[in-house]
Scaffold this motif. Structure first.
Motif, PDB file in Angstrom:
ATOM      1  N   VAL A   3       0.831  -1.200   0.000  1.00 50.08           N
ATOM      2  CA  VAL A   3       0.000   0.000   0.000  1.00 50.08           C
ATOM      3  C   VAL A   3       0.867   1.251   0.000  1.00 50.08           C
ATOM      4  O   VAL A   3       1.891   1.300   0.689  1.00 50.08           O
ATOM      5  N   GLU A  34       4.293   4.053   2.853  1.00 53.86           N
ATOM      6  CA  GLU A  34       4.138   2.826   2.077  1.00 53.86           C
ATOM      7  C   GLU A  34       4.565   1.628   2.903  1.00 53.86           C
ATOM      8  O   GLU A  34       5.310   1.764   3.874  1.00 53.86           O
ATOM      9  N   TYR A  42      -5.472  -2.901   6.683  1.00 52.09           N
ATOM     10  CA  TYR A  42      -5.868  -1.873   5.710  1.00 52.09           C
ATOM     11  C   TYR A  42      -7.260  -1.326   6.040  1.00 52.09           C
ATOM     12  O   TYR A  42      -7.473  -0.111   6.031  1.00 52.09           O
ATOM     13  N   THR A  46      -7.984   2.621   7.004  1.00 49.51           N
ATOM     14  CA  THR A  46      -8.871   3.476   6.210  1.00 49.51           C
ATOM     15  C   THR A  46     -10.079   3.917   7.029  1.00 49.51           C
ATOM     16  O   THR A  46     -10.534   5.063   6.903  1.00 49.51           O
ATOM     17  N   CYS A  62      -5.221   6.065  -1.392  1.00 46.47           N
ATOM     18  CA  CYS A  62      -4.597   4.791  -1.027  1.00 46.47           C
ATOM     19  C   CYS A  62      -4.411   3.967  -2.305  1.00 46.47           C
ATOM     20  O   CYS A  62      -5.392   3.567  -2.927  1.00 46.47           O
ATOM     21  N   LYS A  64      -3.145   0.477  -3.894  1.00 48.83           N
ATOM     22  CA  LYS A  64      -2.941  -0.900  -3.442  1.00 48.83           C
ATOM     23  C   LYS A  64      -2.399  -1.753  -4.589  1.00 48.83           C
ATOM     24  O   LYS A  64      -2.779  -1.584  -5.736  1.00 48.83           O
TER      25      LYS A  64
END
Length: 87
Positions: A3, A34, A42, A46, A62, A64
């Motif tokens: 990420v 990162e 994740y 978020t 973001c 991915k």
């Protein structure tokens, strides 16, 4: 998953977001983090970012990828700090 999170937020929230993201990811540049995350990590990140940002003023992106090897990057200039893993 690998990420990359970048953000542009109000000055009063910059340190709060930076301190939070440093718990999970590598700080590679101002407002850029990162690293490897699990799906639950994740989702947690978020979700928390939604709580601490003002969606009418702030912007968080973001990116991915399944794995870092699938993310092609080019760097120009000098890194501010080397990324290292402390064991």
């Amino acid at each position: 998953m690998y990420v990359v999170i970048v953000y542009d937020v109000g000055v009063e929230r910059v340190n709060k977001i930076r301190i939070y993201l440093k718990q999970y990811l590598n700080w590679v540049q101002n407002s850029v983090f990162e690293g490897e995350l699990t799906e639950p990590e994740y989702m947690k990140i978020t979700s928390h970012l939604k709580e601490i940002t003002d969606e009418s003023l702030d912007h968080v992106i973001c990116y991915k990828s399944r794995d870092k090897r699938y993310l092609d990057t080019d760097e120009i200039g000098t890194r501010k700090a080397e990324i290292s893993t402390i064991i």
